[in-house]
Design a protein around this motif. Structure first.
Motif, PDB file in Angstrom:
ATOM      1  N   ARG A 107       0.821  -1.224   0.000  1.00 22.32           N
ATOM      2  CA  ARG A 107       0.000   0.000   0.000  1.00 22.32           C
ATOM      3  C   ARG A 107       0.854   1.272   0.000  1.00 22.32           C
ATOM      4  O   ARG A 107       0.417   2.317  -0.463  1.00 22.32           O
ATOM      5  CB  ARG A 107      -0.975  -0.011   1.185  1.00 22.32           C
ATOM      6  CG  ARG A 107      -2.176  -0.903   0.895  1.00 22.32           C
ATOM      7  CD  ARG A 107      -3.142  -0.997   2.047  1.00 22.32           C
ATOM      8  NE  ARG A 107      -4.247  -1.884   1.685  1.00 22.32           N
ATOM      9  CZ  ARG A 107      -4.992  -2.535   2.565  1.00 22.32           C
ATOM     10  NH1 ARG A 107      -4.761  -2.408   3.861  1.00 22.32           N
ATOM     11  NH2 ARG A 107      -5.967  -3.326   2.158  1.00 22.32           N
TER      12      ARG A 107
ATOM     13  N   PHE B 273     -11.484  13.099   3.534  1.00 28.05           N
ATOM     14  CA  PHE B 273     -11.994  13.075   4.908  1.00 28.05           C
ATOM     15  C   PHE B 273     -12.694  14.407   5.183  1.00 28.05           C
ATOM     16  O   PHE B 273     -12.027  15.449   5.253  1.00 28.05           O
ATOM     17  CB  PHE B 273     -10.845  12.849   5.892  1.00 28.05           C
ATOM     18  CG  PHE B 273     -10.036  11.619   5.559  1.00 28.05           C
ATOM     19  CD1 PHE B 273     -10.675  10.396   5.306  1.00 28.05           C
ATOM     20  CD2 PHE B 273      -8.655  11.666   5.490  1.00 28.05           C
ATOM     21  CE1 PHE B 273      -9.939   9.255   4.998  1.00 28.05           C
ATOM     22  CE2 PHE B 273      -7.913  10.534   5.181  1.00 28.05           C
ATOM     23  CZ  PHE B 273      -8.557   9.326   4.934  1.00 28.05           C
TER      24      PHE B 273
ATOM     25  N   TYR C  26       1.308  10.963   9.560  1.00 27.05           N
ATOM     26  CA  TYR C  26       1.277   9.597  10.102  1.00 27.05           C
ATOM     27  C   TYR C  26       2.695   9.081  10.314  1.00 27.05           C
ATOM     28  O   TYR C  26       3.001   8.445  11.304  1.00 27.05           O
ATOM     29  CB  TYR C  26       0.501   8.698   9.143  1.00 27.05           C
ATOM     30  CG  TYR C  26       0.358   7.262   9.589  1.00 27.05           C
ATOM     31  CD1 TYR C  26      -0.380   6.936  10.723  1.00 27.05           C
ATOM     32  CD2 TYR C  26       0.938   6.231   8.858  1.00 27.05           C
ATOM     33  CE1 TYR C  26      -0.530   5.620  11.120  1.00 27.05           C
ATOM     34  CE2 TYR C  26       0.797   4.902   9.248  1.00 27.05           C
ATOM     35  CZ  TYR C  26       0.060   4.606  10.380  1.00 27.05           C
ATOM     36  OH  TYR C  26      -0.087   3.303  10.774  1.00 27.05           O
TER      37      TYR C  26
ATOM     38  N   GLN D 100     -16.602   4.532   1.296  1.00 26.31           N
ATOM     39  CA  GLN D 100     -15.494   4.955   0.434  1.00 26.31           C
ATOM     40  C   GLN D 100     -14.454   5.752   1.209  1.00 26.31           C
ATOM     41  O   GLN D 100     -13.271   5.685   0.914  1.00 26.31           O
ATOM     42  CB  GLN D 100     -16.043   5.777  -0.721  1.00 26.31           C
ATOM     43  CG  GLN D 100     -16.994   4.940  -1.563  1.00 26.31           C
ATOM     44  CD  GLN D 100     -17.239   5.538  -2.924  1.00 26.31           C
ATOM     45  OE1 GLN D 100     -17.360   6.759  -3.052  1.00 26.31           O
ATOM     46  NE2 GLN D 100     -17.309   4.695  -3.922  1.00 26.31           N
ATOM     47  N   ILE D 101     -14.931   6.484   2.222  1.00 37.63           N
ATOM     48  CA  ILE D 101     -13.982   7.240   3.048  1.00 37.63           C
ATOM     49  C   ILE D 101     -13.127   6.279   3.865  1.00 37.63           C
ATOM     50  O   ILE D 101     -11.901   6.410   3.949  1.00 37.63           O
ATOM     51  CB  ILE D 101     -14.747   8.229   3.953  1.00 37.63           C
ATOM     52  CG1 ILE D 101     -15.334   9.335   3.087  1.00 37.63           C
ATOM     53  CG2 ILE D 101     -13.839   8.807   5.028  1.00 37.63           C
ATOM     54  CD1 ILE D 101     -16.272  10.251   3.820  1.00 37.63           C
TER      55      ILE D 101
ATOM     56  N   GLU E  10     -12.489   3.154   3.142  1.00 34.02           N
ATOM     57  CA  GLU E  10     -11.598   2.403   2.264  1.00 34.02           C
ATOM     58  C   GLU E  10     -10.417   3.254   1.806  1.00 34.02           C
ATOM     59  O   GLU E  10      -9.297   2.757   1.688  1.00 34.02           O
ATOM     60  CB  GLU E  10     -12.386   1.862   1.061  1.00 34.02           C
ATOM     61  CG  GLU E  10     -13.312   0.732   1.475  1.00 34.02           C
ATOM     62  CD  GLU E  10     -14.073   0.112   0.313  1.00 34.02           C
ATOM     63  OE1 GLU E  10     -14.691  -0.936   0.524  1.00 34.02           O
ATOM     64  OE2 GLU E  10     -14.037   0.682  -0.806  1.00 34.02           O
ATOM     65  N   SER E  11     -10.671   4.537   1.561  1.00 39.44           N
ATOM     66  CA  SER E  11      -9.558   5.422   1.185  1.00 39.44           C
ATOM     67  C   SER E  11      -8.510   5.430   2.286  1.00 39.44           C
ATOM     68  O   SER E  11      -7.305   5.388   2.017  1.00 39.44           O
ATOM     69  CB  SER E  11     -10.061   6.850   0.972  1.00 39.44           C
ATOM     70  OG  SER E  11     -10.900   6.889  -0.141  1.00 39.44           O
ATOM     71  N   ALA E  12      -8.973   5.479   3.542  1.00 41.59           N
ATOM     72  CA  ALA E  12      -8.040   5.500   4.672  1.00 41.59           C
ATOM     73  C   ALA E  12      -7.254   4.200   4.738  1.00 41.59           C
ATOM     74  O   ALA E  12      -6.040   4.201   4.983  1.00 41.59           O
ATOM     75  CB  ALA E  12      -8.804   5.727   5.970  1.00 41.59           C
ATOM     76  N   ILE E  13      -7.937   3.079   4.494  1.00 43.61           N
ATOM     77  CA  ILE E  13      -7.256   1.785   4.552  1.00 43.61           C
ATOM     78  C   ILE E  13      -6.173   1.700   3.485  1.00 43.61           C
ATOM     79  O   ILE E  13      -5.032   1.316   3.755  1.00 43.61           O
ATOM     80  CB  ILE E  13      -8.274   0.638   4.377  1.00 43.61           C
ATOM     81  CG1 ILE E  13      -9.215   0.584   5.579  1.00 43.61           C
ATOM     82  CG2 ILE E  13      -7.568  -0.704   4.188  1.00 43.61           C
ATOM     83  CD1 ILE E  13     -10.404  -0.336   5.398  1.00 43.61           C
ATOM     84  N   VAL E  14      -6.526   2.098   2.247  1.00 45.17           N
ATOM     85  CA  VAL E  14      -5.560   1.956   1.144  1.00 45.17           C
ATOM     86  C   VAL E  14      -4.397   2.935   1.305  1.00 45.17           C
ATOM     87  O   VAL E  14      -3.282   2.650   0.882  1.00 45.17           O
ATOM     88  CB  VAL E  14      -6.258   2.110  -0.226  1.00 45.17           C
ATOM     89  CG1 VAL E  14      -5.251   2.009  -1.355  1.00 45.17           C
ATOM     90  CG2 VAL E  14      -7.339   1.051  -0.386  1.00 45.17           C
ATOM     91  N   LEU E  15      -4.645   4.071   1.970  1.00 39.60           N
ATOM     92  CA  LEU E  15      -3.517   4.971   2.240  1.00 39.60           C
ATOM     93  C   LEU E  15      -2.451   4.249   3.068  1.00 39.60           C
ATOM     94  O   LEU E  15      -1.275   4.573   2.994  1.00 39.60           O
ATOM     95  CB  LEU E  15      -3.994   6.206   3.000  1.00 39.60           C
ATOM     96  CG  LEU E  15      -4.585   7.340   2.173  1.00 39.60           C
ATOM     97  CD1 LEU E  15      -5.154   8.407   3.087  1.00 39.60           C
ATOM     98  CD2 LEU E  15      -3.551   7.934   1.236  1.00 39.60           C
ATOM     99  N   GLY E  16      -2.865   3.258   3.834  1.00 40.44           N
ATOM    100  CA  GLY E  16      -1.905   2.491   4.633  1.00 40.44           C
ATOM    101  C   GLY E  16      -1.926   2.862   6.106  1.00 40.44           C
ATOM    102  O   GLY E  16      -1.013   2.517   6.849  1.00 40.44           O
ATOM    103  N   LEU E  17      -2.988   3.568   6.554  1.00 40.61           N
ATOM    104  CA  LEU E  17      -3.097   3.927   7.971  1.00 40.61           C
ATOM    105  C   LEU E  17      -3.467   2.687   8.780  1.00 40.61           C
ATOM    106  O   LEU E  17      -4.175   1.807   8.296  1.00 40.61           O
ATOM    107  CB  LEU E  17      -4.178   4.996   8.149  1.00 40.61           C
ATOM    108  CG  LEU E  17      -3.934   6.308   7.413  1.00 40.61           C
ATOM    109  CD1 LEU E  17      -5.203   7.161   7.399  1.00 40.61           C
ATOM    110  CD2 LEU E  17      -2.794   7.079   8.053  1.00 40.61           C
TER     111      LEU E  17
END
Ligand SMILES: Nc1ncnc2c1ncn2[C@@H]1O[C@H](COP(=O)(O)OP(=O)(O)OP(=O)(O)O)[C@@H](O)[C@H]1O
Ligand SMILES: [Mg+2]
Lengths: 248, 500
Positions: free
Chosen positions: A74, A87, A102, B395-396, B398-405
């Motif tokens: 990722r 967000f 982060y 979608q929000i 999932e965007s956070a997940i794919v960012l790698g957070l």
């Protein structure tokens, strides 16, 4: 580089992706195109790890996509969707800087990277302190792209990034995006409904139907030698003239 | 760590609210009373006498019914209370072969001692206006037999009791008389107007004097005796030698007329139990009791402190349990629905029942009330946390997940801020429900705004009811305003812009 080997994905009895294979060479742009529901987003989602394939393997830069690798993978991915996925509770700047914060980058490093990105995407700096709901759809997509580019990933996965935009805004963004891809030499997989947009971006077009690849190749190949009636009809339905200047 | 300190300090603050009451609890002799006037007066009398004799005592007034007090006595939550021999025999030891002769022995086996009767018998009686009774020359219940013209208005409770109307009728051969069921207060008024002639009553009712009622002699000994006695823990004698002498001064000290006068001075003349009890002690024992009656402001402060204590402690724990529980429910799906269901079931239990359920586990006082209020406050917060998280655009997330957070980071920086409005709304709902429900806490000795409401209902005194109801309503409104302000502080600006 992205390599997809014989991927199948079913939702109950529905086959969303059917024995799909493709390779996207380093630094090139591939466009996934096809009718609604043909499985384009599913392919992208499998590459992000959001959806798991039932069978077959995919590789990002020779790293196989699985639970162990997904964190590392990722970091190499930039992901932009049609709605932007910003967000809403964070300002534009906070959205863009999410990953830098982060990973606790220094202030200097953060601000020089921010400058680079707003120059690259032609984003007006006065918009940085606004909230996503206060800027236009086109600007939202620029922000989403900056957020995805923050860590300088090698690969961009864009699922109809321009799908929700007015024609004129869409035209500007197409131009900017193409310039950015070329400048940064990213490996790009982009989904679109629109054949002329596909032709504009693509080194390679993959036309899908019911989860399968119908035909892949350059835009020229598709227009000149449509493989079957479906391809012909798909091209004619969008009234794209294969002599048009868009076609490379 | 910083957050933990913050919680700790909040908790300390909350506990300090009630510190004074707690420190009292530890050293004082606790006297309980039931929620009717006579019991409150007697409890107050004993408390004042003990204090005057140098003991430190506290009167927990108007605690529910017999069971609450009896269990409280056994568990040491209270040390002393006034009971009636008939109640002990028929309710506490129902079904056992106990009578006035072996009652003391039986109680001793529970570690409870009993005084001799205080001097009056508060049993059922049959009564008529004195004037009418004298005109008709009626002195005893037997004398009613030949007066078929007299109309009986009896309480519904008396109609249904085992020793009630049908038993009385057989015993005295009143077969040809008819009775109608009627409310106790209305019966007195009916008697005064002349629409009924004969009523049932408690033999120390305040109204006996007010309406000048003659209690007819129970010449066939139909009614069980209800002699008032003091029950106290035998343990008390070890801790406070000499206390028994003080308590036993009350033996035979109050006759029926005196009790009626005392009841009337509170119920009819509107003086407080505190001053009624004090005046009686002054006369009877010629001791000077200082006026311990609290002013309105003192009462308001005390009630407010007790009420806030109940609400804030229970809400505090509800918040720190419910938000994580709501998050857990949302993140562990099949189990999550079960958690929501269980928490929802708690909410369907009537609040009074929850309060009473807590007594066996936590005794009486603030603790069971806090636990009950805590349980009652869970659902709105758990549900709103759950729904707030569920409502977030996929979608929000999932965007956070794919960012790698990381999951934890997404929860803290994205999901919780987005759910903040819903969570705060849940806490607000809980707080408002809690403030209202806490008024019931007075029934189990927790004090608060419920105390004047309870007394006001008992004495039919609107002013006292308002003394509890108005501050409770204002506190609820204040809580709403406070949460609106908190919402402005906590809900991220970006979300408030969108809402405009
Ligand atoms: N989570 C899911 N559960 C069930 N079916 C799904 C799910 N996700 C996608 N599908 C189905 O799989 C098929 C492929 O979906 P996909 O989203 O990949 O299509 P698409 O080509 O991106 O369509 P569009 O152009 O409308 O975005 C569709 O029929 C869709 O209904
Ligand atoms: Mg799609």
């Amino acid at each position: 580089m992205i390599r997809i080997e014989n991927i199948t994905k079913k939702y109950n009895s529905l086959i969303a992706v059917d024995r799909f294979s493709a390779e996207i060479p380093q630094g090139s742009t591939t466009v996934l195109i096809g009718q609604s529901g043909c499985g384009k987003s599913t392919i992208i989602r499998i590459l992000t790890g959001l959806t798991k394939a039932d069978s077959g393997d995919s590789y990002i830069n020779d790293l196989k996509i699985n639970d162990q690798n997904i964190g590392r993978i990722r970091k190499e991915l930039g992901y932009v969707i049609q709605s932007g996925g910003l967000f809403p509770h964070l300002s534009v700047q906070e959205n863009i800087l999410m990953m830098a914060k982060y990973f606790k980058w220094t202030k200097n490093k953060i601000s020089s990277r921010l400058d680079e990105l707003i120059n690259l995407t032609n984003f007006p700096p006065e918009g940085l302190n606004k909230y996503p709901s206060q800027i236009s759809g086109g600007q939202q997509q620029r922000v989403s792209l900056m957020r995805a580019l923050m860590l300088n990933p090698k690969i961009l996965l864009l699922d109809e990034p321009l799908g929700a935009l007015d024609p004129l805004i869409r035209y500007d963004l197409q131009e900017d995006l193409k310039a950015i891809f070329a400048k940064l030499k990213k490996t790009v997989l982009i989904v679109t409904h629109d054949l002329s947009e596909a032709a504009f971006f693509a080194d390679q077009i993959i036309l899908m139907q019911d989860g399968r690849i119908v035909q892949s190749g350059t835009a020229g190949e598709l227009f000149k030698n449509p493989k079957n009636d479906f391809v012909k009809k798909f091209i004619n339905a969008q009234r794209v003239n294969y002599n048009s200047e868009n076609i490379s | 760590m910083k957050k933990f300190n913050c919680l700790y300090i909040t908790l300390l603050f909350l506990l300090s609210l009630n510190f004074q009451t707690y420190s009292l609890d530890n050293h004082a002799i606790i006297i309980g009373s039931k929620k009717f006037t006579e019991s409150v007066i007697l409890g107050e009398m004993i408390s004042q006498k003990l204090n005057h004799s140098g003991y430190s005592s506290m009167h927990k007034r108007e605690l529910g019914g017999t069971r609450v007090l009896w269990n409280g006595l056994l568990q040491g939550e209270i040390d002393i209370y006034i009971e009636y021999t008939g109640t002990i025999i028929q309710e506490i030891f129902a079904g056992e072969s106990i009578d006035e002769n072996n009652l003391s022995e039986k109680l001793k086996s529970f570690g409870v001692l009993m005084s001799k009767p205080l001097g009056f018998n508060n049993t059922y009686a049959i009564g008529m206006l004195r004037k009418e009774a004298e005109e008709l020359n009626i002195n005893s219940i037997s004398d009613l037999r030949d007066h078929l013209e007299l109309k009986f208005g009896l309480t519904n409770e008396f109609m249904d009791r085992r020793d009630g109307w049908s038993a009385l009728r057989n015993k005295y051969n009143l077969i040809n008389h008819n009775a109608i069921g009627i409310d106790h207060d209305i019966a007195y008024r009916g008697l005064a107007e002349g629409s009924i002639n004969v009523i049932d009553l408690y033999s120390t009712d305040a109204e006996i004097k007010y309406y000048d009622i003659k209690k007819l002699k129970d010449d066939k000994k139909h009614f069980t005796d209800y002699h008032a006695v003091i029950l106290y823990r035998s343990e008390l004698l070890e801790k406070f030698p000499g206390i028994e002498q003080v308590l036993l001064k009350f033996e035979g000290a109050i006759n029926a007329d005196e009790m009626i006068t005392l009841n009337a001075s509170v119920k009819i003349n509107g003086s407080s139990e505190i001053s009624a009890a004090g005046n009686f002690l002054n006369k009877k024992f010629t001791i000077e009791i200082e006026n311990v009656e609290k002013t309105f402001i003192e009462r308001l402060i005390k009630n407010t402190r007790e009420h806030l204590f109940l609400v804030l402690i229970s809400l505090f724990f509800a918040i720190i349990v419910s938000i994580p529980l709501g998050i857990y429910a949302r993140k562990n799906e099949p189990l999550g629905k079960i958690i929501l269901g269980l928490v929802g079931i708690i909410q369907t239990i009537p609040s009074l029942a929850i309060l009473v359920f807590m007594i066996p586990f936590f005794g009486i006082g603030a603790e069971p009330a806090i636990v009950a209020l805590f349980l009652y406050s869970l659902l709105p917060i758990v549900r709103n946390t759950y729904l707030g998280l569920e409502d977030i655009d996929t979608q929000i997330k999932e965007s956070a997940i794919v960012l790698g957070l990381s999951k934890k980071y997404i929860l803290r920086k994205i999901e919780l801020p987005l759910a903040a409005r819903s969570i705060i709304a849940g806490v607000k709902t809980s707080a408002v429900i809690n403030i209202g429900t806490a008024t019931l806490g007075a029934l189990i000795g927790a004090g608060g705004y419920g105390q004047p409401i309870l007394t006001g209902i008992r004495l039919d005194n609107i002013q006292l009811i308002l003394e509890g109801a108005v501050p409770a309503a204002m506190l609820a409104i204040l809580a709403q305003l406070a949460f609106d302000a908190i919402e402005k502080l906590i809900v991220p600006k970006g979300l408030r812009i969108k809402a405009q």
